[in-house]
Enzyme design. Structure first.
Site, PDB file in Angstrom:
ATOM      1  N   VAL A  26      -9.968 -18.883  67.715  1.00  0.00           N
ATOM      2  CA  VAL A  26      -9.748 -20.332  68.381  1.00  0.00           C
ATOM      3  C   VAL A  26     -10.818 -21.263  67.974  1.00  0.00           C
ATOM      4  O   VAL A  26     -10.568 -22.381  67.491  1.00  0.00           O
ATOM      5  CB  VAL A  26      -9.649 -20.247  69.738  1.00  0.00           C
ATOM      6  N   GLY A  27     -11.958 -20.900  67.879  1.00  0.00           N
ATOM      7  CA  GLY A  27     -13.173 -21.731  67.683  1.00  0.00           C
ATOM      8  C   GLY A  27     -13.178 -22.374  66.209  1.00  0.00           C
ATOM      9  O   GLY A  27     -13.346 -23.566  65.937  1.00  0.00           O
ATOM     10  N   ARG A  69       7.057 -11.320  73.669  1.00  0.00           N
ATOM     11  CA  ARG A  69       5.969 -12.275  73.714  1.00  0.00           C
ATOM     12  C   ARG A  69       6.114 -13.871  73.081  1.00  0.00           C
ATOM     13  O   ARG A  69       7.030 -13.836  72.465  1.00  0.00           O
ATOM     14  CB  ARG A  69       4.685 -11.731  72.689  1.00  0.00           C
ATOM     15  N   GLY A 111     -18.205 -19.564  71.419  1.00  0.00           N
ATOM     16  CA  GLY A 111     -17.127 -18.894  70.798  1.00  0.00           C
ATOM     17  C   GLY A 111     -16.717 -19.515  69.627  1.00  0.00           C
ATOM     18  O   GLY A 111     -15.461 -19.434  69.288  1.00  0.00           O
ATOM     19  N   TYR A 164     -10.251  -7.346  81.931  1.00  0.00           N
ATOM     20  CA  TYR A 164     -10.330  -8.670  81.451  1.00  0.00           C
ATOM     21  C   TYR A 164      -9.606  -9.826  82.326  1.00  0.00           C
ATOM     22  O   TYR A 164     -10.122 -10.935  82.493  1.00  0.00           O
ATOM     23  CB  TYR A 164      -9.415  -8.666  80.029  1.00  0.00           C
ATOM     24  N   GLY A 209     -15.076 -17.636  66.659  1.00  0.00           N
ATOM     25  CA  GLY A 209     -13.920 -16.851  66.541  1.00  0.00           C
ATOM     26  C   GLY A 209     -12.497 -17.562  66.232  1.00  0.00           C
ATOM     27  O   GLY A 209     -12.627 -18.724  65.561  1.00  0.00           O
ATOM     28  N   LYS A 236      -1.846  -3.922  58.553  1.00  0.00           N
ATOM     29  CA  LYS A 236      -0.986  -2.667  58.246  1.00  0.00           C
ATOM     30  C   LYS A 236       0.149  -2.924  57.192  1.00  0.00           C
ATOM     31  O   LYS A 236       0.436  -2.059  56.319  1.00  0.00           O
ATOM     32  CB  LYS A 236      -0.182  -2.330  59.515  1.00  0.00           C
TER      33      LYS A 236
HETATM   34  P1  NAP Z   1     -12.469 -13.962  68.968  1.00  0.00           P
HETATM   35  O1  NAP Z   1     -11.866 -14.389  67.862  1.00  0.00           O
HETATM   36  O2  NAP Z   1     -12.754 -12.598  69.287  1.00  0.00           O
HETATM   37  O3  NAP Z   1     -13.842 -14.740  69.169  1.00  0.00           O
HETATM   38  C1  NAP Z   1     -14.698 -14.300  70.230  1.00  0.00           C
HETATM   39  C2  NAP Z   1     -15.661 -15.524  70.128  1.00  0.00           C
HETATM   40  O4  NAP Z   1     -16.710 -15.408  71.538  1.00  0.00           O
HETATM   41  C3  NAP Z   1     -16.750 -15.318  68.931  1.00  0.00           C
HETATM   42  O5  NAP Z   1     -17.139 -16.652  68.582  1.00  0.00           O
HETATM   43  C4  NAP Z   1     -18.000 -14.379  69.449  1.00  0.00           C
HETATM   44  O6  NAP Z   1     -19.146 -14.658  68.737  1.00  0.00           O
HETATM   45  C5  NAP Z   1     -17.979 -15.045  70.805  1.00  0.00           C
HETATM   46  N1  NAP Z   1     -18.715 -14.010  71.674  1.00  0.00           N
HETATM   47  C6  NAP Z   1     -18.418 -13.068  71.898  1.00  0.00           C
HETATM   48  N2  NAP Z   1     -19.325 -12.407  72.831  1.00  0.00           N
HETATM   49  C7  NAP Z   1     -20.375 -13.197  72.836  1.00  0.00           C
HETATM   50  C8  NAP Z   1     -21.469 -13.035  73.420  1.00  0.00           C
HETATM   51  N3  NAP Z   1     -22.123 -12.137  74.108  1.00  0.00           N
HETATM   52  N4  NAP Z   1     -22.345 -14.325  73.623  1.00  0.00           N
HETATM   53  C9  NAP Z   1     -21.922 -15.356  72.571  1.00  0.00           C
HETATM   54  N5  NAP Z   1     -20.508 -15.591  72.085  1.00  0.00           N
HETATM   55  C10 NAP Z   1     -20.101 -14.187  72.232  1.00  0.00           C
HETATM   56  O7  NAP Z   1     -11.699 -14.753  70.104  1.00  0.00           O
HETATM   57  P2  NAP Z   1     -10.513 -15.859  70.314  1.00  0.00           P
HETATM   58  O8  NAP Z   1      -9.189 -15.105  69.912  1.00  0.00           O
HETATM   59  O9  NAP Z   1     -10.997 -16.923  69.473  1.00  0.00           O
HETATM   60  O10 NAP Z   1     -10.547 -16.244  71.927  1.00  0.00           O
HETATM   61  C11 NAP Z   1     -11.200 -17.210  72.358  1.00  0.00           C
HETATM   62  C12 NAP Z   1     -10.721 -17.358  73.740  1.00  0.00           C
HETATM   63  O11 NAP Z   1      -9.326 -17.592  73.717  1.00  0.00           O
HETATM   64  C13 NAP Z   1     -11.374 -16.238  74.626  1.00  0.00           C
HETATM   65  O12 NAP Z   1     -12.034 -16.741  75.646  1.00  0.00           O
HETATM   66  C14 NAP Z   1      -9.963 -15.298  74.776  1.00  0.00           C
HETATM   67  O13 NAP Z   1     -10.164 -14.899  75.957  1.00  0.00           O
HETATM   68  C15 NAP Z   1      -9.071 -16.726  74.814  1.00  0.00           C
HETATM   69  N6  NAP Z   1      -7.585 -16.201  74.736  1.00  0.00           N
HETATM   70  C16 NAP Z   1      -7.466 -15.763  73.313  1.00  0.00           C
HETATM   71  C17 NAP Z   1      -6.085 -15.402  72.954  1.00  0.00           C
HETATM   72  C18 NAP Z   1      -5.539 -14.472  71.774  1.00  0.00           C
HETATM   73  O14 NAP Z   1      -4.503 -14.090  71.590  1.00  0.00           O
HETATM   74  N7  NAP Z   1      -6.382 -14.242  70.724  1.00  0.00           N
HETATM   75  C19 NAP Z   1      -5.127 -15.481  73.840  1.00  0.00           C
HETATM   76  C20 NAP Z   1      -5.350 -16.052  75.332  1.00  0.00           C
HETATM   77  C21 NAP Z   1      -6.741 -16.541  75.482  1.00  0.00           C
HETATM   78  P3  NAP Z   1     -19.331 -13.758  67.288  1.00  0.00           P
HETATM   79  O15 NAP Z   1     -18.480 -14.480  66.374  1.00  0.00           O
HETATM   80  O16 NAP Z   1     -20.772 -14.024  66.899  1.00  0.00           O
HETATM   81  O17 NAP Z   1     -18.934 -12.404  67.483  1.00  0.00           O
HETATM   82  O1  GFB Z   2      -1.153  -8.693  71.174  1.00  0.00           O
HETATM   83  P1  GFB Z   2      -1.075  -7.328  71.875  1.00  0.00           P
HETATM   84  O2  GFB Z   2      -2.203  -6.219  71.343  1.00  0.00           O
HETATM   85  O3  GFB Z   2      -1.391  -7.384  73.415  1.00  0.00           O
HETATM   86  O4  GFB Z   2       0.189  -6.733  71.726  1.00  0.00           O
HETATM   87  P2  GFB Z   2      -0.666  -7.938  74.498  1.00  0.00           P
HETATM   88  C1  GFB Z   2       0.714  -5.297  72.136  1.00  0.00           C
HETATM   89  C2  GFB Z   2       2.096  -5.157  71.806  1.00  0.00           C
HETATM   90  O5  GFB Z   2       2.617  -5.059  70.587  1.00  0.00           O
HETATM   91  C3  GFB Z   2       2.450  -3.710  72.567  1.00  0.00           C
HETATM   92  C4  GFB Z   2       3.012  -3.903  70.067  1.00  0.00           C
HETATM   93  O6  GFB Z   2       3.973  -3.624  72.732  1.00  0.00           O
HETATM   94  C5  GFB Z   2       2.514  -2.912  71.405  1.00  0.00           C
HETATM   95  O7  GFB Z   2       3.318  -1.942  71.467  1.00  0.00           O
HETATM   96  N1  GFB Z   2       2.329  -3.433  68.981  1.00  0.00           N
HETATM   97  C6  GFB Z   2       3.326  -3.087  67.761  1.00  0.00           C
HETATM   98  C7  GFB Z   2       1.238  -3.789  68.526  1.00  0.00           C
HETATM   99  N2  GFB Z   2       2.416  -2.764  66.709  1.00  0.00           N
HETATM  100  C8  GFB Z   2       1.131  -3.210  66.989  1.00  0.00           C
HETATM  101  C9  GFB Z   2      -0.188  -3.234  66.379  1.00  0.00           C
HETATM  102  O8  GFB Z   2      -0.428  -2.821  65.273  1.00  0.00           O
HETATM  103  N3  GFB Z   2      -1.252  -3.839  66.961  1.00  0.00           N
HETATM  104  C10 GFB Z   2      -1.075  -4.022  68.416  1.00  0.00           C
HETATM  105  N4  GFB Z   2      -2.349  -4.473  69.196  1.00  0.00           N
HETATM  106  N5  GFB Z   2      -0.048  -3.958  69.199  1.00  0.00           N
HETATM  107  C11 GFB Z   2      -3.153  -8.607  75.360  1.00  0.00           C
HETATM  108  C12 GFB Z   2      -3.780  -8.390  76.390  1.00  0.00           C
HETATM  109  O9  GFB Z   2      -1.899  -8.020  75.668  1.00  0.00           O
HETATM  110  O10 GFB Z   2      -2.914  -9.961  75.136  1.00  0.00           O
HETATM  111  C13 GFB Z   2      -5.424  -8.893  76.206  1.00  0.00           C
HETATM  112  O11 GFB Z   2      -4.236  -6.902  76.609  1.00  0.00           O
HETATM  113  C14 GFB Z   2      -5.232 -10.467  75.577  1.00  0.00           C
HETATM  114  O12 GFB Z   2      -5.888  -9.125  77.427  1.00  0.00           O
HETATM  115  C15 GFB Z   2      -4.134 -10.579  74.734  1.00  0.00           C
HETATM  116  O13 GFB Z   2      -4.972 -11.215  76.796  1.00  0.00           O
HETATM  117  C16 GFB Z   2      -3.449 -12.091  74.630  1.00  0.00           C
HETATM  118  O14 GFB Z   2      -0.094  -9.123  74.286  1.00  0.00           O
HETATM  119  O15 GFB Z   2       0.274  -6.501  74.935  1.00  0.00           O
END
Ligand code: NAP
Ligand code: GFB
Length: 325
Positions: free
Chosen positions: A22-23, A219, A17, A147, A20, A198
């Site tokens: 974090v990566g 959050r 990853g 998830y 992405g 947006k």
């Molecule tokens: P992201 O931006 O969506 O990146 C996902 C990464 O995983 C990309 O490098 C993607 O490669 C790779 N990937 C997805 N499917 C794959 C597959 N089938 N084979 C190989 N690589 C694959 O995600 P992120 O936000 O950086 O998240 C990274 C980690 O942090 C995840 O484990 C996520 O669950 C965790 N996390 C994220 C958040 C958040 O708010 N973003 C919060 C808590 C935990 P490509 O670029 O080629 O698609």
């Molecule tokens: O980041 P988010 O989509 O996921 O935030 P969660 C959702 C919250 O933001 C809800 C409000 O209360 C939405 O109503 N919101 C307001 C919006 N405007 C927007 C908008 O334009 N886009 C989005 N996406 N939300 C996720 C989990 O929960 O947290 C995933 O479902 C993941 O599995 C992620 O782990 C970190 O924080 O609610």
């Protein structure tokens, strides 16, 4: 025992990853902030290098690189609305990826794997603040159970690899992450990148910024670069198999309305802000404690939220054409 395992030689770190949100932050810390040590090799994978849902491709890329250490980020990831639509895919795809990566790591004798859970996988009915001991204490919120259960299985994997083979594989539990190279998709992304995208369009079109939901859910947000710096500490020095929450403090929790106001300020948005309460709120709160992190790293400084958001907005505006959206 150090996390070098019995490796006196420098680490060869494979980051799944790596392309992405974090990566790319870890790449920045390694390449721009001197995060690598003398002689270390860092390899950042994307899905083009191997589809990690495929066991053979996963083992082949691990055999090719022979890593000593792994940061496992690869996953099917999305915001609330993408999770609500695809709970089966989030469950299956992430279970395949996680089982393949951890088994491949074991087969090539990786000394240490750091995988990723999330603060949104904790039980929906819980006491607060949430801490690391509560991961399996009840069903997750119904919006993202696919998830959440897939992520919880990483912790089960780690415990079983330790008991059966002595592997010291661990995991971190980040709260909501944001930063440059995020997925700015309005439909499938997380709240901050969604609101940034947006607001950018609304500004151009002279229309209101529409915030989904009531704006009352709460959050904690961690800047991707701060998370990346913490990941390097976990890889090198965190000794446990049990997970550790990587989050700002409970006192830094904000409402979605406050987050929207911060986006308005960071982008200098001049239009009206309205709330579409026909859209779901998701989990009301998932307030996590970072007390365990603070016991290890009492002096770690998080980037102030407004500064991190400004840097993210500036990156988005400067990279609008190439940003994921
Ligand atoms: P992201 O931006 O969506 O990146 C996902 C990464 O995983 C990309 O490098 C993607 O490669 C790779 N990937 C997805 N499917 C794959 C597959 N089938 N084979 C190989 N690589 C694959 O995600 P992120 O936000 O950086 O998240 C990274 C980690 O942090 C995840 O484990 C996520 O669950 C965790 N996390 C994220 C958040 C958040 O708010 N973003 C919060 C808590 C935990 P490509 O670029 O080629 O698609
Ligand atoms: O980041 P988010 O989509 O996921 O935030 P969660 C959702 C919250 O933001 C809800 C409000 O209360 C939405 O109503 N919101 C307001 C919006 N405007 C927007 C908008 O334009 N886009 C989005 N996406 N939300 C996720 C989990 O929960 O947290 C995933 O479902 C993941 O599995 C992620 O782990 C970190 O924080 O609610």
């Amino acid at each position: 025992m150090s996390n070098q395992g019995d490796h006196a030689s420098p680490m060869r770190v494979l980051v799944t990853g790596g392309s992405g949100l974090v990566g790319r932050a870890i790449q920045h810390v390694i390449k721009q902030e001197g995060g690598a040590k003398e002689g270390e090799e860092w390899i950042f994978l994307s899905s083009k290098d191997a589809n990690l849902m495929n066991a053979e491709e996963t083992l082949a890329v691990f055999r090719k690189h022979q890593p000593t250490h792994v940061i496992h980020l690869a996953a099917m990831v999305g915001g609330l609305f993408k999770n609500m639509k695809y709970n089966l895919d989030f469950w299956r795809n992430n279970v395949f990826i996680n089982d393949n990566v951890l088994q491949a790591a074991h087969e090539v004798s990786v000394a240490r794997v750091v995988s990723c859970l999330s603060t949104c996988i904790f039980p929906d009915k819980t006491t607060y603040p949430i801490d690391e001991t509560m991961v399996h204490n009840g069903p997750p919120h119904e919006s993202n159970y696919g998830y959440a259960y897939a992520k919880r299985m990483i912790d089960v994997h780690n415990r079983a690899y330790f008991e059966q083979y002595g592997r010291r594989y661990t995991s971190v539990i980040p709260t909501n992450v944001f930063g440059p190279h995020d997925n700015f998709s309005i439909e499938d992304g997380h709240v901050l990148p969604g609101l940034i995208h947006k607001a950018y369009i609304a500004q151009k079109e002279g229309k209101p910024l529409v915030v989904w939901g009531s704006g009352t859910p709460r959050r904690q947000f961690i800047y991707s670069l701060d998370l990346a710096r913490l990941f390097l500490w976990v890889l090198r020095d965190y000794p446990e198999v049990d997970p550790i929450i990587l989050s700002v403090g409970e006192e830094d929790e904000v409402s979605i309305k406050e987050a929207a106001d911060a986006v308005v300020q960071a982008l200098d948005f001049q239009g009206e802000v309205v709330f579409d309460s026909t859209k779901a709120d998701g989990q009301f709160k998932k307030t996590a404690s970072n007390a365990k992190l603070r016991r290890y790293l009492p002096d770690f400084n998080f980037t102030p939220f407004n500064q991190a958001l400004k840097e993210t907005c500036d990156w988005f505006v400067a990279n609008y054409d190439s940003a994921r959206k």
